[in-house]
Each structure stands twice: as C-alpha cells, then as structure tokens.
Design an enzyme around this catalytic site. Structure first.
Site, PDB file in Angstrom:
ATOM      1  N   GLY A 245     105.442  29.177  21.517  1.00 14.69           N
ATOM      2  CA  GLY A 245     104.323  28.645  22.110  1.00 14.69           C
ATOM      3  C   GLY A 245     103.821  29.655  23.098  1.00 14.69           C
ATOM      4  N   SER A 246     103.227  29.108  24.099  1.00 16.62           N
ATOM      5  CA  SER A 246     102.535  29.771  25.040  1.00 16.62           C
ATOM      6  C   SER A 246     103.596  30.282  26.346  1.00 16.62           C
ATOM      7  CB  SER A 246     101.263  28.917  25.902  1.00 16.62           C
ATOM      8  OG  SER A 246     101.891  27.855  26.625  1.00 16.62           O
ATOM      9  N   GLY A 250     106.533  27.923  27.708  1.00 17.07           N
ATOM     10  CA  GLY A 250     107.886  28.538  27.544  1.00 17.07           C
ATOM     11  C   GLY A 250     108.698  28.444  28.583  1.00 17.07           C
ATOM     12  N   GLU A 267     109.750  32.667  21.755  1.00 19.78           N
ATOM     13  CA  GLU A 267     108.770  33.520  21.132  1.00 19.78           C
ATOM     14  C   GLU A 267     107.487  32.973  21.748  1.00 19.78           C
ATOM     15  OE1 GLU A 267     109.119  36.045  19.429  1.00 19.78           O
ATOM     16  OE2 GLU A 267     111.427  35.783  18.648  1.00 19.78           O
ATOM     17  N   CYS A 301     100.520  35.359  16.897  1.00 20.40           N
ATOM     18  CA  CYS A 301     101.246  36.079  18.246  1.00 20.40           C
ATOM     19  C   CYS A 301     101.095  37.418  18.155  1.00 20.40           C
ATOM     20  CB  CYS A 301     102.462  35.466  18.337  1.00 20.40           C
ATOM     21  SG  CYS A 301     103.515  35.611  17.057  1.00 20.40           S
TER      22      CYS A 301
END
Length: 492
Positions: A245-246, A250, A267, A301
């Site tokens: 996620g962001s 995170g 990630e 991403c």
C-alpha cells in the site's frame, strides 16, 4: 444486481459469485456479520454485487482456527505442501480467463493485464512447487572437535497478507504461494474496493483444501477495511505481516507490528524513473516509456513517473512520445483494443485533477493530456508534464498516468536525479555503452531495488526478489531467497 443480468458478465456466476456475497472465510466456512458494501465497476461506477464484510467477531473466530490449523499444516512434509500449491495452480488455470475478466471489471485494468495478473499467480504456484523441495539449510564447520553446526529453517506459523487494489490477487500469490510451501497458514485481507476478487480467489483455494481433506482454516480470508487490517498488524499470533500500500499506511503498520516484535514485509510507494542516454535506441525507449507510464492507468507501483532525457535527444524523443500518446485508445477495459482503462475510484480521479493543479502551480508545463474525460466512469487522459526535477510534486507519487519529463547533461547528473526521491522501487536506463551499464548497476548507480537496462520499469519477473529500498519499505517478495522471510532459522 444489473451486472448479473448482463450476458457478458456470466463469468461472475462461474466464479461462484452472486448478487450478495458473504465476505468472511473463517474456520473453513463462509459468513460475515459486518457492514454490507457494494462493489462497483470503475468503467461506469455501476454496482456489480454486494458483499457482507467481516466483523471483528468473524476475525477472532477465523484467526483462532487459523492459528490452530498451523499446527497441522506445518507438520506436513514440504513437498506434500508443494503438491497442494500445485493443485491450486491447476484450479486457477481452469478459471484463468474468468478471473482475468473479473480483475478487469472490478479493478479497471485492461483485459490482457487482468489475465496476466492471474497468470502471475499460476506461475508463482509453479515456482513454489519446485521450491518446496529446496528449503535447504546449511552444515557449518565447528571449532569444537568431532562436532558440526547446522542451520535448519522452520515455519513461522501464520503469515498475514494485506493487499492493495492495483494488484488485487497477484500480490497475494507472491506471498501466499511461498508462505504455504514454507509451512505457514495464511490470513488474507484483500483491498476494500476489490472484495469480489478476494472472494473468488478464496473459493478456489478453499476448494483445493476441501478436496484434500485439509482444514479450510489453513487459508483464511476477510473482506473489510482498516479495522481488520489493524487487527492483523496488532495480532501477536501473526509473526509476519506482509503489507502492500502507500508509504504512509505502511509506516503505521510497521510501527504496530514492530511494537510487538513481529516482522514486517513492506511493498510501498514507487516513484520510478527511466533515463534515456544520447546513444539509446529511441524507438525502443519510446515504446517502453509508453508501456511503463500508461499501463494500468499509471496505477502500478512500478509505473514510470519520471522520464530523464539527455539534452541532445530531448526534443526528438518528446516529439515521438507525444505522437504515440495521441494513439492511446481509452475505454472499457474489457473491450479489445483498449490500451488505457479507468482509474480505480472517483476519488482517484479527483486526486488526479488536484495533482494537475499542483503541478501547474509549481511551474509544470502540460505537453499532453492533463484533464479528465466527460463520462460516467473514472477516465482521464494520459499526461506528459515538463517540469524541474526539484519541484516538490516530483518527489511524491501521484497514482495515475502522469509522466514528469526533465533533461540532463551528464550520467552523474541523471543518476543523482534518479536517486533524489524518497522512494526506491524500480529504475531503468536506455543505453548501448557497457561502461554506463556497469556504473548504473554498481554502488554509485541506481539506489532502487529493481535496476533495469533497456526495458521498462514495470513487468518484474517472479524468479527474482521483488521490492525496493528507502520509503518503498525494503521488503522482498516472490523469487530468489525471499522465502527465508517466511521462515525462522534455527542454528545448532
């Protein structure tokens, strides 16, 4: 729901979906006593189906059963666990096109990408089957006479996997396939806006477990929001939490997991650059930039967000890039020939428009696009922006098809621009000169986890470890020795 009356959406029923679906798979059974949410298609923002999300009671029941099932699963020999994952891969193959269509319908990526995402999980299953016979330890020389030391790898128990909307099932595959063969049970919270994919995937995995008379709790899944995600982060029964996620979210997950001395695999955001040197194959680079910047409507991403061009080829490259952008077909992701589908939500579209205003306020010049389409869906024009590398907006990740373009004179300057952002996921350079390639790959080159040459920033292969540095989180998933994160090492 209207989607089920549409003949083109008959695949929904083939995947076991209905107009209203339970969104909690706990203790090997479907249920759900949380809020009712509606899944919508980003193509037209029309309802697809309803989902009854998991409540905290559902979570606690499911997590208790998952924790107990771990004792059974970890005692099964690794190659036999690999056989179960092989069967999961075969079950996914049988539903490949149906699942791919669901990804396109609910997430919004074009159909070849939707099918490709599901294929990636199948490939991960194949990879994990081989890995199940290679979870090797070590024999180490000892200082003591007539003695030796050994390293043995053992399962952690339960692995929590929290995934994002942009790859609603592939990231599960990167984690779950490896976690399962390593002897761990999996508790999965899918993205709140792609619950139907979470349910369809779980039904397939559950059917394989049932066929083999194994506890369904080995794979536990919840549709839900931040409450379920936070429960996973705080749960001491989950030694490892994988979060996608962001960077902002995170960091919060990492702090919660670290506070209980758990392990975190992150990630997070990417702000990926392609450098084009003066000797590059221009046509190859133009096609690669288009694919990397426009694919998945800029919601990968690994999307290329920054294009760093040598000053001698700057205008020539831009002219060619604008021409190919003019040919991009925007439309329904399920229709053949569409190259750019919608952004995932209306909020994503609003963020895109806000981002364009910010870009202009910081001196950015719109060379192409920069606006939304008038439609009932979340469509925007792919956008090229000429801007200074030092503009604050360039340091951030605007999750959409926006490409920042800047120029450089020397390789040193280009690498400095590449490394100047907080994120460190993917990067690429286009050149034919070996000395530049070796510099790029070395300690004074790119500081990213993925360092490509003459290929786009996206499209990572499962055989290598996937992940990035700095604000991208430092996690590694899929291939190489990533499996070691899902196990604990015992030395004796």
């Amino acid at each position: 729901m209207g989607a089920f009356a549409n003949k083109e959406h008959q695949f929904l029923a083939e995947l076991g979906l209905a107009p209203r679906n339970p969104g909690s798979f706990a203790c090997g059974a479907w249920g759900g006593s949380g809020p009712v949410v509606t899944s919508t298609s980003p193509t037209n923002n029309q309802a697809i189906a309803e989902v009854v999300e998991a409540s905290m009671n559902d979570y606690e029941d499911g997590m208790s059963a998952c924790f107990d099932a771990a004792k059974t699963w970890m005692a099964i020999p690794a190659p036999k666990r690999g056989e179960i994952v092989r069967q999961i891969g075969d079950a996914l193959r049988a539903k490949l096109h149906h699942l791919g269509r669901l990804v396109s319908l609910e997430m919004g990526k074009i159909l070849p990408e939707g099918i490709g995402e599901v294929q990636e999980i199948i490939d991960m299953c194949d990879y994990a089957v081989g890995l199940s016979r290679q979870l090797n330890g070590s024999i180490i020389p000892s200082e003591r006479p007539n003695h030796m030391m050994m390293e043995v790898w053992n399962p952690l128990g339960v692995v929590g996997v929290i995934t994002a909307f942009n790859f609603p099932c592939a990231v599960l595959g990167w984690n779950a396939c490896i976690a399962l063969v390593c002897g761990n049970c999996v508790v999965w919270k899918g993205a709140p806006t792609t619950p139907l994919i979470t349910i369809a995937m779980t039904k397939i995995v559950a059917s394989v477990l049932e066929k083999n008379n194994l506890p369904g709790a080995i794979f536990t899944a919840f549709c839900g929001g931040t409450e379920i995600g936070q429960a996973i982060a705080l749960d001491t029964r989950i030694p490892l939490v994988s979060f996608t996620g962001s960077t902002r979210a995170g960091l919060m997950v990492q702090q919660q997991v670290n506070a209980r001395f758990g392990k975190c695999l992150l990630e997070l955001s990417g702000n990926n650059a392609i450098i084009v040197m003066d000797d590059a194959d221009i046509q190859l680079a133009v096609r690669s930039v288009l694919f990397a910047a426009v694919g998945t409507a800029g919601q990968r991403c690994t999307t290329c967000r920054r294009l760093i061009l040598h000053e001698s080829i700057y205008q020539t490259f831009l002219d060619q890039l604008v021409e190919v952008y003019k040919q991009v077909r925007i439309g329904d992701p399920l229709e053949k020939g569409t190259l750019l589908g919608p952004l995932h939500t209306p909020a994503s579209k609003e963020n895109f428009l806000k981002g364009i205003k910010t870009i202009k306020s910081q001196g950015g010049k719109i060379l192409f696009g920069g606006s939304a389409l008038e439609s009932e869906g979340n469509f925007v024009h792919p956008t090229i922006v000429e801007i200074s590398a030092s503009a604050p907006v360039v340091k951030e990740e605007l999750f959409g098809p926006v490409l920042y373009v800047m120029k450089f004179q020397t390789l040193k300057e280009a690498i400095e621009i590449n490394n100047s952002v907080p994120q460190g996921l993917s990067s690429s350079i286009f050149t034919k000169r070996p000395e530049i390639i070796f510099k790029w790959l070395g300690p004074h080159g790119s500081d990213c986890g993925i360092v490509n040459v003459n290929i786009p920033t996206n499209g990572a292969e499962i055989g290598g470890a996937f992940g990035g540095e700095k604000a991208t989180g430092g996690g590694r998933e899929a291939g190489s020795d990533s499996w070691k994160q899902y196990m604990r090492r015992s030395t004796w």
